[in-house]
Design a protein around this motif. Structure first.
Motif, mmCIF file in Angstrom:
data_model
loop_
_atom_site.group_PDB
_atom_site.id
_atom_site.type_symbol
_atom_site.label_atom_id
_atom_site.label_comp_id
_atom_site.label_asym_id
_atom_site.label_seq_id
_atom_site.Cartn_x
_atom_site.Cartn_y
_atom_site.Cartn_z
ATOM 1 N N ASP A 38 50.103 28.101 3.810
ATOM 2 C CA ASP A 38 50.112 27.312 2.585
ATOM 3 C C ASP A 38 50.966 27.974 1.490
ATOM 4 O O ASP A 38 50.570 28.047 0.332
ATOM 5 N N GLN A 39 52.141 28.468 1.906
ATOM 6 C CA GLN A 39 53.014 29.171 0.959
ATOM 7 C C GLN A 39 54.139 28.312 0.391
ATOM 8 O O GLN A 39 55.003 28.793 -0.324
ATOM 9 N N LEU A 40 54.135 27.009 0.737
ATOM 10 C CA LEU A 40 55.084 26.108 0.093
ATOM 11 C C LEU A 40 54.395 25.507 -1.121
ATOM 12 O O LEU A 40 53.172 25.473 -1.192
ATOM 13 N N HIS A 41 55.191 25.056 -2.072
ATOM 14 C CA HIS A 41 54.591 24.294 -3.157
ATOM 15 C C HIS A 41 55.509 23.152 -3.552
ATOM 16 O O HIS A 41 56.608 23.027 -3.014
ATOM 17 N N LEU A 42 55.048 22.332 -4.463
ATOM 18 C CA LEU A 42 55.838 21.181 -4.885
ATOM 19 C C LEU A 42 56.286 21.350 -6.325
ATOM 20 O O LEU A 42 55.569 21.918 -7.148
ATOM 21 N N TRP A 64 60.086 26.508 -1.506
ATOM 22 C CA TRP A 64 59.663 27.638 -0.682
ATOM 23 C C TRP A 64 60.147 28.930 -1.335
ATOM 24 O O TRP A 64 61.343 29.191 -1.376
ATOM 25 N N ASP A 65 59.205 29.704 -1.855
ATOM 26 C CA ASP A 65 59.548 31.012 -2.413
ATOM 27 C C ASP A 65 59.249 32.057 -1.344
ATOM 28 O O ASP A 65 58.102 32.445 -1.138
ATOM 29 N N HIS A 66 60.310 32.496 -0.698
ATOM 30 C CA HIS A 66 60.163 33.465 0.385
ATOM 31 C C HIS A 66 59.848 34.832 -0.219
ATOM 32 O O HIS A 66 60.497 35.239 -1.196
ATOM 33 N N PRO A 67 58.860 35.555 0.359
ATOM 34 C CA PRO A 67 58.469 36.847 -0.242
ATOM 35 C C PRO A 67 59.626 37.843 -0.360
ATOM 36 O O PRO A 67 59.686 38.606 -1.328
ATOM 37 N N GLU A 68 60.574 37.847 0.584
ATOM 38 C CA GLU A 68 61.709 38.778 0.476
ATOM 39 C C GLU A 68 63.009 38.094 0.049
ATOM 40 O O GLU A 68 63.777 38.631 -0.742
ATOM 41 N N LYS A 69 63.242 36.909 0.599
ATOM 42 C CA LYS A 69 64.541 36.255 0.370
ATOM 43 C C LYS A 69 64.593 35.469 -0.936
ATOM 44 O O LYS A 69 65.640 34.952 -1.311
ATOM 45 N N LEU A 90 54.847 19.659 7.649
ATOM 46 C CA LEU A 90 55.370 19.809 6.285
ATOM 47 C C LEU A 90 55.271 18.478 5.530
ATOM 48 O O LEU A 90 54.831 18.433 4.378
ATOM 49 N N GLY A 91 55.654 17.403 6.197
ATOM 50 C CA GLY A 91 55.620 16.080 5.563
ATOM 51 C C GLY A 91 54.203 15.643 5.239
ATOM 52 O O GLY A 91 53.945 15.050 4.178
ATOM 53 N N ARG A 92 53.274 15.944 6.153
ATOM 54 C CA ARG A 92 51.861 15.598 5.900
ATOM 55 C C ARG A 92 51.321 16.421 4.728
ATOM 56 O O ARG A 92 50.592 15.909 3.881
ATOM 57 N N TRP A 93 51.704 17.698 4.715
ATOM 58 C CA TRP A 93 51.280 18.558 3.602
ATOM 59 C C TRP A 93 51.812 18.004 2.276
ATOM 60 O O TRP A 93 51.086 17.926 1.278
ATOM 61 N N ALA A 94 53.107 17.603 2.250
ATOM 62 C CA ALA A 94 53.710 17.109 1.004
ATOM 63 C C ALA A 94 52.977 15.865 0.501
ATOM 64 O O ALA A 94 52.703 15.744 -0.702
ATOM 65 N N LEU A 95 52.635 14.966 1.408
ATOM 66 C CA LEU A 95 51.909 13.749 1.013
ATOM 67 C C LEU A 95 50.545 14.097 0.401
ATOM 68 O O LEU A 95 50.153 13.543 -0.632
ATOM 69 N N ARG A 96 49.834 15.004 1.052
ATOM 70 C CA ARG A 96 48.497 15.379 0.563
ATOM 71 C C ARG A 96 48.592 16.119 -0.758
ATOM 72 O O ARG A 96 47.845 15.844 -1.703
ATOM 73 N N ALA A 97 49.516 17.095 -0.831
ATOM 74 C CA ALA A 97 49.615 17.909 -2.048
ATOM 75 C C ALA A 97 50.071 17.061 -3.234
ATOM 76 O O ALA A 97 49.590 17.234 -4.354
ATOM 77 N N ARG A 265 64.533 19.119 -15.122
ATOM 78 C CA ARG A 265 64.648 19.618 -13.754
ATOM 79 C C ARG A 265 63.304 19.409 -13.070
ATOM 80 O O ARG A 265 62.321 19.119 -13.745
ATOM 81 N N PRO A 266 63.242 19.579 -11.750
ATOM 82 C CA PRO A 266 61.930 19.552 -11.096
ATOM 83 C C PRO A 266 61.053 20.650 -11.705
ATOM 84 O O PRO A 266 61.498 21.786 -11.860
ATOM 85 N N LEU A 267 59.822 20.305 -12.093
ATOM 86 C CA LEU A 267 58.957 21.192 -12.873
ATOM 87 C C LEU A 267 57.675 21.550 -12.114
ATOM 88 O O LEU A 267 57.197 20.757 -11.316
ATOM 89 N N PRO A 268 57.106 22.732 -12.424
ATOM 90 C CA PRO A 268 55.779 23.043 -11.890
ATOM 91 C C PRO A 268 54.766 22.014 -12.408
ATOM 92 O O PRO A 268 54.975 21.433 -13.484
ATOM 93 N N SER A 269 53.659 21.859 -11.666
ATOM 94 C CA SER A 269 52.677 20.812 -11.975
ATOM 95 C C SER A 269 52.255 20.750 -13.445
ATOM 96 O O SER A 269 52.305 19.682 -14.069
#
Ligand code: C2E
Ligand code: MG
Ligand code: MG
Ligand code: MG
Length: 281
Positions: A38-42, A64-69, A90-97, A265-269
């Motif tokens: 659950d490390q992706l966000h919208l 996707w904020d990659h821990p190293e990259k 991923l698509g199901r997660w996006a719909l739910r989130a 721009r796309p913004l945090p919730s």
């Protein structure tokens, strides 16, 4: 619209002698892990009514904020997800989130906000997953009414399986969920299908909108798309609106809704919610 599960791993291993393929495979492994953990966000980008300036909705965009990259762009990881089949979880997660977030905003406001949430659904997901049940599940879980949700699909969905997609879109339409054709003008969908499908909105691709002030041909194309949408009874949204001059031009051409860095721009919730409150006060 459900096919046998992807069995491309043997091919992938064979392709691993090349560095690019190895990098891609490791990105796939990391993306799988990121989804599981659950490390992706919208992020949420406002859709603004050009006449009134009111916020009508938000498009949910995967991050996707990659821990190293660091931040990896969806332009990079969505194709990896599509090729590996990870686009389904991923698509199901996006719909739910996305629906969960809108339901949270409603709760915070004390009543349903006059906005909807738009979620991108990949052509690959339309082929491999039961999108109707995914949409039903997201609505049931969040408690949102169907008309609070909009699905964005691309022309490639129609091209590969027009009859299958027609059935699925009708079922989604029957749930009162809105349907937008994303990046319109860049694909190869036939006008006959456009007319038959229950599409509510044409989203005019950024590549036509952004150069309008310098390029007469882009203006002509945007004008033609607006005419087509109006003839077919569809609304229009312009992507990639970065300046007030573009806003003026789009209003003069009769475009309904716009999205772009000029507004936000796309913004945090929490910032997206605050943006809505301040614009629609
Ligand atoms: P899209 O659906 O066409 O989303 C709009 C893209 O344009 C977003 O890029 C957004 O940040 C960008 N954008 C918006 N306004 C402007 C502007 O004024 N100027 C410029 N230069 N760009 C603007 P982003 O977030 O990088 O997403 C890229 C693509 O990745 C999306 O294009 C969509 O096709 C895909 N994508 C993102 N999230 C998801 C997802 O959850 N599921 C699926 N299937 N695809 C997704
Ligand atoms: Mg989109
Ligand atoms: Mg788009
Ligand atoms: Mg686009």
């Amino acid at each position: 619209m459900k096919r046998a599960k992807h069995s491309g791993h043997a091919e992938l291993y064979q392709a691993c002698d090349s560095t690019a393929a190895r990098q891609r495979f490791s990105l796939e492994t990391e993306l799988r892990r990121a989804i599981e953990r659950d490390q992706l966000h919208l992020a949420f980008q406002p859709l603004v009514d050009l006449k009134s300036g009111a916020v009508l909705g938000f498009e949910a965009l995967a991050r996707w904020d990659h821990p190293e990259k660091g931040a990896i762009s969806p332009v990079e990881f969505i194709p990896v997800a599509e090729e590996s089949g990870l686009i389904v979880p991923l698509g199901r997660w996006a719909l739910r989130a996305a629906t969960r977030t809108l339901a949270e905003w409603d709760r915070k406001a004390g009543s349903p906000l006059p906005v909807h949430m738009a979620v991108n659904v990949s052509a690959v997901q339309f082929h491999r997953d039961d999108v109707v049940s995914a949409v039903e599940a997201a609505l049931a879980e969040s408690g949102l009414a169907g008309n609070r949700l909009k699905i964005e699909l691309t022309e490639s969905c129609i091209v590969s399986d027009p009859d299958g997609i027609a059935q699925v879109l009708r079922a989604i339409h029957d749930l009162d969920v809105m349907i937008a054709m994303d990046d319109f003008g860049t694909g190869y969908s036939s006008l006959a299908y456009l007319q038959q499908l229950p599409i509510n909105v044409l989203k005019i691709d950024r590549s036509f909108v952004a150069p309008m002030l310098q390029d007469k041909d882009s203006v002509a194309i945007v004008r033609a798309i607006l005419g087509l949408a109006s003839a077919l009874g569809m609304a229009t949204t312009a992507e990639g609106v970065e300046s007030p001059e573009l806003v003026e031009t789009l209003i003069s051409l009769g475009c309904d809704v716009a999205q772009g860095y000029h507004f936000a721009r796309p913004l945090p919730s929490d910032e997206a919610y605050a943006y809505f409150r301040s614009r629609n006060a």
